[in-house]
Motif scaffolding. Structure first.
Motif, mmCIF file in Angstrom:
data_model
loop_
_atom_site.group_PDB
_atom_site.id
_atom_site.type_symbol
_atom_site.label_atom_id
_atom_site.label_comp_id
_atom_site.label_asym_id
_atom_site.label_seq_id
_atom_site.Cartn_x
_atom_site.Cartn_y
_atom_site.Cartn_z
ATOM 1 N N MET A 1 27.772 -4.514 12.583
ATOM 2 C CA MET A 1 26.794 -3.873 12.844
ATOM 3 C C MET A 1 25.862 -4.363 11.582
ATOM 4 S SD MET A 1 25.607 0.187 13.115
ATOM 5 C CE MET A 1 25.191 -0.063 14.780
ATOM 6 N N ASP A 2 24.490 -4.478 11.869
ATOM 7 C CA ASP A 2 23.614 -4.936 10.607
ATOM 8 C C ASP A 2 22.968 -3.749 9.849
ATOM 9 O OD1 ASP A 2 21.681 -6.140 9.128
ATOM 10 O OD2 ASP A 2 20.298 -6.558 10.854
ATOM 11 N N ARG A 3 23.167 -3.655 8.662
ATOM 12 C CA ARG A 3 22.821 -2.531 7.790
ATOM 13 C C ARG A 3 21.721 -2.557 7.214
ATOM 14 N NH1 ARG A 3 27.575 0.475 5.133
ATOM 15 N NH2 ARG A 3 29.017 0.471 6.751
ATOM 16 N N ILE A 4 20.927 -3.534 7.559
ATOM 17 C CA ILE A 4 19.563 -3.656 7.123
ATOM 18 C C ILE A 4 18.542 -3.780 8.440
ATOM 19 C CG2 ILE A 4 17.681 -4.650 5.943
ATOM 20 C CD1 ILE A 4 20.199 -5.957 4.061
ATOM 21 N N VAL A 5 17.860 -2.682 8.391
ATOM 22 C CA VAL A 5 16.921 -2.688 9.726
ATOM 23 C C VAL A 5 15.544 -2.571 9.419
ATOM 24 C CG1 VAL A 5 16.537 -1.264 11.753
ATOM 25 C CG2 VAL A 5 18.854 -1.380 10.889
ATOM 26 N N SER A 6 14.769 -3.021 10.061
ATOM 27 C CA SER A 6 13.326 -3.206 9.557
ATOM 28 C C SER A 6 12.431 -3.291 11.008
ATOM 29 C CB SER A 6 12.959 -4.526 8.842
ATOM 30 O OG SER A 6 13.094 -5.704 9.142
ATOM 31 N N ALA A 7 11.114 -3.106 10.849
ATOM 32 C CA ALA A 7 10.191 -3.137 11.649
ATOM 33 C C ALA A 7 8.615 -3.449 11.009
ATOM 34 C CB ALA A 7 9.905 -1.737 12.450
ATOM 35 N N SER A 8 7.983 -4.263 11.774
ATOM 36 C CA SER A 8 6.715 -4.504 11.160
ATOM 37 C C SER A 8 5.488 -4.531 12.106
ATOM 38 C CB SER A 8 6.572 -6.151 10.771
ATOM 39 O OG SER A 8 7.512 -6.030 9.680
ATOM 40 N N ARG A 9 4.393 -4.480 11.756
ATOM 41 C CA ARG A 9 3.214 -4.267 12.565
ATOM 42 C C ARG A 9 1.954 -4.346 11.644
ATOM 43 N NH1 ARG A 9 0.229 0.696 15.691
ATOM 44 N NH2 ARG A 9 -1.582 -0.523 15.709
ATOM 45 N N GLU A 10 0.849 -4.843 12.467
ATOM 46 C CA GLU A 10 -0.441 -4.916 11.810
ATOM 47 C C GLU A 10 -1.228 -3.730 11.966
ATOM 48 O OE1 GLU A 10 -4.133 -7.870 11.899
ATOM 49 O OE2 GLU A 10 -2.378 -8.880 11.353
ATOM 50 N N ILE A 11 -1.910 -3.303 11.092
ATOM 51 C CA ILE A 11 -2.509 -1.838 11.192
ATOM 52 C C ILE A 11 -4.130 -2.254 10.917
ATOM 53 C CG2 ILE A 11 -2.811 0.514 10.630
ATOM 54 C CD1 ILE A 11 0.086 0.650 10.077
ATOM 55 N N ALA A 12 -4.815 -1.794 11.606
ATOM 56 C CA ALA A 12 -6.472 -1.678 11.250
ATOM 57 C C ALA A 12 -6.790 -0.757 10.176
ATOM 58 C CB ALA A 12 -7.136 -1.534 12.291
ATOM 59 N N ALA A 13 -6.315 -1.048 9.052
ATOM 60 C CA ALA A 13 -6.732 -0.099 7.855
ATOM 61 C C ALA A 13 -6.375 -1.026 6.517
ATOM 62 C CB ALA A 13 -5.910 1.037 7.880
ATOM 63 N N ALA A 14 -6.999 -0.627 5.545
ATOM 64 C CA ALA A 14 -6.585 -1.466 4.166
ATOM 65 C C ALA A 14 -5.469 -0.978 3.460
ATOM 66 C CB ALA A 14 -7.869 -0.915 3.262
ATOM 67 N N PRO A 15 -4.749 -1.826 2.754
ATOM 68 C CA PRO A 15 -3.495 -1.512 2.267
ATOM 69 C C PRO A 15 -3.463 -0.181 1.488
ATOM 70 C CG PRO A 15 -3.910 -3.629 1.914
ATOM 71 C CD PRO A 15 -5.198 -3.169 2.494
ATOM 72 N N GLU A 16 -4.626 -0.173 0.704
ATOM 73 C CA GLU A 16 -4.482 1.282 0.029
ATOM 74 C C GLU A 16 -4.562 2.570 0.763
ATOM 75 O OE1 GLU A 16 -8.737 -0.555 0.041
ATOM 76 O OE2 GLU A 16 -6.655 -1.354 -0.460
ATOM 77 N N VAL A 17 -5.211 2.661 1.692
ATOM 78 C CA VAL A 17 -5.375 3.655 2.630
ATOM 79 C C VAL A 17 -4.003 3.908 3.251
ATOM 80 C CG1 VAL A 17 -6.214 4.681 4.766
ATOM 81 C CG2 VAL A 17 -7.654 3.396 3.269
ATOM 82 N N ILE A 18 -3.166 2.807 3.594
ATOM 83 C CA ILE A 18 -1.905 3.100 4.135
ATOM 84 C C ILE A 18 -0.859 3.618 2.983
ATOM 85 C CG2 ILE A 18 0.194 2.152 5.118
ATOM 86 C CD1 ILE A 18 -2.151 0.076 6.534
ATOM 87 N N PHE A 19 -0.982 2.721 1.971
ATOM 88 C CA PHE A 19 -0.371 3.182 0.897
ATOM 89 C C PHE A 19 -0.001 4.592 0.323
ATOM 90 C CE2 PHE A 19 1.618 3.211 -3.295
ATOM 91 C CZ PHE A 19 2.687 2.423 -3.240
ATOM 92 N N GLU A 20 -1.441 5.143 0.342
ATOM 93 C CA GLU A 20 -1.564 6.366 -0.117
ATOM 94 C C GLU A 20 -0.794 7.478 0.718
ATOM 95 O OE1 GLU A 20 -2.850 9.203 -2.947
ATOM 96 O OE2 GLU A 20 -3.354 7.099 -3.160
ATOM 97 N N LEU A 21 -0.716 7.132 2.065
ATOM 98 C CA LEU A 21 -0.190 8.339 3.009
ATOM 99 C C LEU A 21 1.484 7.971 2.780
ATOM 100 C CD1 LEU A 21 -2.103 7.266 6.321
ATOM 101 C CD2 LEU A 21 -1.905 9.641 5.318
ATOM 102 N N ILE A 22 1.968 6.945 2.382
ATOM 103 C CA ILE A 22 3.388 6.712 1.876
ATOM 104 C C ILE A 22 3.656 7.194 0.777
ATOM 105 C CG2 ILE A 22 5.139 5.211 1.577
ATOM 106 C CD1 ILE A 22 3.561 3.351 3.478
ATOM 107 N N ALA A 23 2.929 7.022 -0.288
ATOM 108 C CA ALA A 23 3.182 7.397 -1.911
ATOM 109 C C ALA A 23 2.967 9.049 -1.855
ATOM 110 C CB ALA A 23 2.125 6.446 -2.738
ATOM 111 N N ASP A 24 2.223 9.762 -1.146
ATOM 112 C CA ASP A 24 1.979 11.257 -1.320
ATOM 113 C C ASP A 24 3.040 11.735 -0.444
ATOM 114 O OD1 ASP A 24 1.443 13.754 -1.594
ATOM 115 O OD2 ASP A 24 -0.729 13.385 -0.664
ATOM 116 N N PRO A 25 4.292 12.378 -1.315
ATOM 117 C CA PRO A 25 5.158 12.992 0.145
ATOM 118 C C PRO A 25 4.791 14.033 0.995
ATOM 119 C CG PRO A 25 6.085 12.539 -2.372
ATOM 120 C CD PRO A 25 4.490 12.347 -2.376
ATOM 121 N N ALA A 26 3.714 14.635 0.341
ATOM 122 C CA ALA A 26 3.318 15.767 1.212
ATOM 123 C C ALA A 26 2.597 15.359 2.706
ATOM 124 C CB ALA A 26 1.769 16.738 0.514
ATOM 125 N N GLN A 27 2.278 13.808 2.709
ATOM 126 C CA GLN A 27 1.905 13.562 3.927
ATOM 127 C C GLN A 27 3.001 12.795 4.927
ATOM 128 O OE1 GLN A 27 -1.363 13.407 4.725
ATOM 129 N NE2 GLN A 27 -1.360 14.675 2.758
#
Length: 146
Positions: A1-27
């Motif tokens: 069984m593979d112990r490293i799993v990933s998924a990718s996709r292009e999103i129509a948003a700037a990196p800083e917008v997406i990063f802010e949703l990830i880096a803020d645990p409340a989100q």
């Protein structure tokens, strides 16, 4: 069984917008495709390796999440652990690459190569690429057009 799993996709948003949703645990409960998180207190925004944020998970337990990789706007990874304990060895990583004006390629990875706790292996095996993709889809819905 593979112990490293990933998924990718292009999103129509700037990196800083997406990063802010990830880096803020409340989100994070808004986009968690594993439906594992129920809440996280505000004011825990991540800024550097060594930061720790706390989340409440579906079982009613709290997790401490230790930042082990950090590049503002581009990459963040953490090792979750039970409160006051050492991380058992599974890692969540987000990588965001610019993909043109107002666009980003987002890759979400779950790496459990270092996980040895038997009680956690069942849930680790159940964390599949489609669950990671679900998190990316939810991030897209929250960030596109923002």
């Amino acid at each position: 069984m593979d112990r490293i799993v990933s998924a990718s996709r292009e999103i129509a948003a700037a990196p800083e917008v997406i990063f802010e949703l990830i880096a803020d645990p409340a989100q994070q409960p808004r986009w968690d495709g594993n439906d594992n998180l129920t809440e996280a207190a505000g004011g825990q925004r991540m800024h550097a390796v060594g930061d720790v944020f706390r989340t409440l998970i579906y079982t009613g337990d709290y997790r401490e999440n230790h930042i082990v990789e950090f590049e503002e706007g581009r990459r963040i990874a953490w090792l979750p652990s039970e409160e006051g304990k050492q991380p058992p060895g599974h890692l969540w990583r987000w990588e965001i690459e610019p993909a043109g004006p107002g666009r980003s390629k987002v890759t979400h990875t779950y790496d459990w190569t270092q996980l040895t706790e038997e009680k956690r292996l069942v849930r680790a095996r159940a964390t599949t690429a489609d669950k990671l993709a679900a998190s990316i889809e939810r991030l897209a819905a929250l960030s596109e057009g923002a």
